[in-house]
Design an enzyme around this catalytic site. Structure first.
Site, mmCIF file in Angstrom:
data_model
loop_
_atom_site.group_PDB
_atom_site.id
_atom_site.type_symbol
_atom_site.label_atom_id
_atom_site.label_comp_id
_atom_site.label_asym_id
_atom_site.label_seq_id
_atom_site.Cartn_x
_atom_site.Cartn_y
_atom_site.Cartn_z
ATOM 1 N N SER A 26 0.823 -1.213 0.000
ATOM 2 C CA SER A 26 0.000 0.000 0.000
ATOM 3 C C SER A 26 0.856 1.262 0.000
ATOM 4 O O SER A 26 0.324 2.370 0.080
ATOM 5 C CB SER A 26 -0.929 -0.008 1.218
ATOM 6 O OG SER A 26 -0.197 -0.221 2.403
ATOM 7 N N HIS A 159 -40.911 22.026 -10.235
ATOM 8 C CA HIS A 159 -40.931 21.274 -11.507
ATOM 9 C C HIS A 159 -40.176 22.009 -12.615
ATOM 10 O O HIS A 159 -40.482 21.843 -13.789
ATOM 11 C CB HIS A 159 -42.365 21.001 -11.978
ATOM 12 C CG HIS A 159 -43.264 20.457 -10.905
ATOM 13 N ND1 HIS A 159 -43.433 19.112 -10.675
ATOM 14 C CD2 HIS A 159 -44.014 21.089 -9.969
ATOM 15 C CE1 HIS A 159 -44.272 18.940 -9.660
ATOM 16 N NE2 HIS A 159 -44.630 20.121 -9.204
ATOM 17 N N SER A 280 -14.930 26.413 -27.226
ATOM 18 C CA SER A 280 -15.041 25.202 -28.026
ATOM 19 C C SER A 280 -13.962 25.228 -29.095
ATOM 20 O O SER A 280 -13.596 26.290 -29.588
ATOM 21 C CB SER A 280 -16.428 25.148 -28.671
ATOM 22 O OG SER A 280 -16.380 24.369 -29.848
ATOM 23 N N LYS A 286 -18.709 29.825 -28.416
ATOM 24 C CA LYS A 286 -19.045 29.098 -27.185
ATOM 25 C C LYS A 286 -18.290 29.557 -25.954
ATOM 26 O O LYS A 286 -17.124 29.904 -26.000
ATOM 27 C CB LYS A 286 -18.756 27.603 -27.380
ATOM 28 C CG LYS A 286 -19.739 26.930 -28.314
ATOM 29 C CD LYS A 286 -21.029 26.568 -27.615
ATOM 30 C CE LYS A 286 -20.803 25.337 -26.789
ATOM 31 N NZ LYS A 286 -21.962 24.561 -26.543
ATOM 32 N N GLU A 293 -19.784 21.870 -14.570
ATOM 33 C CA GLU A 293 -20.082 20.522 -15.071
ATOM 34 C C GLU A 293 -19.150 19.491 -14.450
ATOM 35 O O GLU A 293 -19.554 18.374 -14.109
ATOM 36 C CB GLU A 293 -19.947 20.477 -16.591
ATOM 37 C CG GLU A 293 -21.004 21.311 -17.310
ATOM 38 C CD GLU A 293 -20.674 21.477 -18.784
ATOM 39 O OE1 GLU A 293 -20.656 20.469 -19.502
ATOM 40 O OE2 GLU A 293 -20.414 22.613 -19.209
ATOM 41 N N TYR A 320 -9.105 -7.149 12.529
ATOM 42 C CA TYR A 320 -8.506 -6.641 11.293
ATOM 43 C C TYR A 320 -8.480 -7.714 10.218
ATOM 44 O O TYR A 320 -8.212 -8.883 10.477
ATOM 45 C CB TYR A 320 -7.072 -6.136 11.548
ATOM 46 C CG TYR A 320 -6.407 -5.632 10.278
ATOM 47 C CD1 TYR A 320 -6.612 -4.331 9.828
ATOM 48 C CD2 TYR A 320 -5.601 -6.474 9.497
ATOM 49 C CE1 TYR A 320 -6.037 -3.871 8.652
ATOM 50 C CE2 TYR A 320 -5.018 -6.018 8.322
ATOM 51 C CZ TYR A 320 -5.247 -4.719 7.904
ATOM 52 O OH TYR A 320 -4.677 -4.277 6.738
ATOM 53 N N LYS A 328 -8.255 3.087 2.248
ATOM 54 C CA LYS A 328 -7.509 4.345 2.078
ATOM 55 C C LYS A 328 -7.773 5.062 0.769
ATOM 56 O O LYS A 328 -8.024 6.270 0.758
ATOM 57 C CB LYS A 328 -6.012 4.078 2.244
ATOM 58 C CG LYS A 328 -5.683 3.796 3.686
ATOM 59 C CD LYS A 328 -4.303 3.287 3.897
ATOM 60 C CE LYS A 328 -4.273 2.516 5.196
ATOM 61 N NZ LYS A 328 -5.142 1.308 5.196
HETATM 62 N N1 ARG Z 1 -1.094 -1.592 5.201
HETATM 63 C C1 ARG Z 1 -2.031 -2.128 6.148
HETATM 64 C C2 ARG Z 1 -3.364 -1.425 5.992
HETATM 65 O O1 ARG Z 1 -3.351 -0.395 5.467
HETATM 66 C C3 ARG Z 1 -1.551 -1.913 7.527
HETATM 67 C C4 ARG Z 1 -2.122 -2.855 8.535
HETATM 68 C C5 ARG Z 1 -1.572 -4.193 8.336
HETATM 69 N N2 ARG Z 1 -1.910 -5.084 9.399
HETATM 70 C C6 ARG Z 1 -1.786 -6.399 9.230
HETATM 71 N N3 ARG Z 1 -2.098 -7.140 10.231
HETATM 72 N N4 ARG Z 1 -1.395 -6.899 8.105
HETATM 73 O O2 ARG Z 1 -4.401 -1.897 6.384
#
Ligand code: ARG
Length: 460
Positions: A26, A159, A280, A286, A293, A320, A328
């Site tokens: 990530s 309307h 345009s 234009k 938009e 988790y 993210k």
């Molecule tokens: N890069 C992971 C995330 O954004 C961090 C957390 C990772 N935790 C784990 N137990 N692998 O979620």
């Protein structure tokens, strides 16, 4: 190429497949969290030392090293690597490279699960403040426009048909209300974002004598998450934030839709400044309201971000799961998009020309004073239903002749209903119709100035 061992490499006998490691990492998008990750780590190190879990010297080394890394990242001197998966492990590895064994103690009594949740909350708190500031600027701009246009008549629509005359001020104050609710929603999300997960460990807490209250003080959180499992599993605050962002985008989009209509030749109520329009490539005449938009268009992607995070979370068992790394990009995308749109909206709306004459001319069409004509007859003692019928006939007659109600001959009025008196024409002038709306919250000048006063007080 000499591969470095992963921070979690102890139980592994071979390296992760290179292709999949890059794909699963990530770092490309979570590096935006580097400041928050470092603040979280400095606070954690201080707390560990305070509690005698690590030495004060180690904590000092960690802090110095982390501050150095912070400065170098800020200066663009650090290249992150997907080998270290994410921002948390990149920074920890950089630190350990610099300070050696002490770096290896930083992760005592902590997991990436509570770490990442803390980082996102730290980041989002700041983000909410900056978005709320922009919303505040939009609200101020709208109140400013309202103050200038309390007597600028325009058609009010239902309307998308002419309904009743209103002032441009009144319309701007309706927008103001939408954005005020957005600001409130943002504050509400802030309250639930401002809770500290750090110290939850992986999911069940840690077996060290930590002080989570101290962490909360150091990182300026207003409370500590009460249940460790919830602390690392919860992404409600992300969902709530994107949801508030989506609603705010919907408001921007509706306002932009109106601006797009208003800048067409059919309306001509506003003209976008050249700095916020495009031409345009083929049609020389234009002038397109592109920015409006684009804001309307970008609303769809923020809705997509919301759907994405809702779907990511819906089937996840506690605590988790790696799926949660997918929180993210929608969050960053939604927020960046919202900020960009708010700024563009500010510039565009603040610089557009308002064509009062076109608004007034348009307000003269469509018999918008018909309700007031009926109310006039009611004041003369006629039941509303019959008054409605009489004015309906009058409208049909005038429409046929191509004239406005104000141009109906007095003799004809008398013929339709003897209750029509000489004061009729004053009663149905558009300005009189607008100012006749004296109920609380209405479009009359008096009620609009009350709304302006309240808004100015709220804006501080
Ligand atoms: N890069 C992971 C995330 O954004 C961090 C957390 C990772 N935790 C784990 N137990 N692998 O979620």
């Amino acid at each position: 190429m000499t591969e470095k061992k992963k921070l979690w490499g102890g139980r592994f006998s071979k390296d992760i497949d290179e292709g999949v490691a890059e794909w699963a990492s990530s770092i490309a998008f979570d590096q935006i969290l580097y400041r928050d990750d470092i603040s979280g780590s400095i606070a954690h190190a201080k707390m560990l030392a305070e509690q005698g879990i690590i030495s004060a010297e180690d904590a000092a080394r960690m802090e110095a090293g982390l501050r150095e890394i912070l400065a170098e990242i800020g200066a663009g001197e650090i290249a992150f690597t997907a080998d270290n998966e994410d921002i948390h492990m990149n920074i920890e590895a950089l630190l350990t490279d610099r300070i050696g064994e002490a770096g290896g103690r930083l992760h005592t009594a902590r997991s990436r699960n509570d770490q990442v949740a803390t980082d996102i909350r730290l980041w989002l708190r700041e983000e909410i403040l900056s978005v709320t500031n922009l919303i505040h600027e939009v609200r101020s701009l709208l109140v400013g426009l309202a103050k200038e246009h309390t007597q600028t008549l325009m058609p009010g629509y239902t309307h998308l048909q002419h309904a009743q005359p209103v002032s441009f001020a009144f319309h701007m104050l309706a927008w103001y209300q939408m954005f005020s609710r957005d600001a409130e929603r943002m504050w509400d999300v802030y309250k639930r974002t401002d809770i500290l997960p750090l110290g939850a460990g992986a999911l069940s807490g840690v077996s060290y004598d930590t002080d989570r209250g101290l962490l909360a003080d150091l990182l300026d959180f207003s409370a500590v998450a009460e249940n460790a499992m919830d602390a690392v599993s919860d992404r409600d605050f992300v969902i709530e934030y994107i949801s508030a962002a989506a609603i705010c985008m919907m408001h921007l989009s509706r306002a932009c839709e109106e601006l797009i209509l208003w800048s067409s030749a059919e309306f001509g109520f506003v003209e976008m400044d050249d700095a916020y329009s495009t031409g345009s490539s083929i049609m020389p005449q234009k002038k397109n309201p592109d920015m409006a938009e684009l804001i309307r268009g970008k609303t769809g992607r923020v809705y997509g971000d919301l759907m994405s995070i809702l779907t990511t979370m819906k089937g996840l068992p506690l605590a988790y799961n790696k799926d949660m790394q997918e929180d993210k990009e929608p969050l960053f995308d939604a927020s960046g998009t919202l900020r960009g749109c708010l700024s563009a909206f500010l510039g565009m709306t603040g610089s557009m020309k308002i064509n009062k004459d076109a608004m007034a001319q348009s307000a003269g069409k469509g018999f918008m004073n018909a309700t007031d004509a009926a109310d006039y007859l009611v004041r003369k003692g006629i039941p509303f239903r019959r008054a409605h019928e009489i004015v309906g006939k009058l409208v049909a007659y005038c429409a046929e002749k191509g004239i406005v109600l104000e141009a109906a001959e007095p003799a004809l009025l008398q013929q339709i209903a003897p209750e029509f008196g000489g004061d009729f024409f004053d009663a149905i002038s558009l300005l009189a119709c607008m100012n006749a709306k004296y109920s609380e919250g209405s479009t009359s000048e008096a009620r609009v100035s009350e709304q302006i006063q309240k808004a100015e007080k709220a804006l501080g």
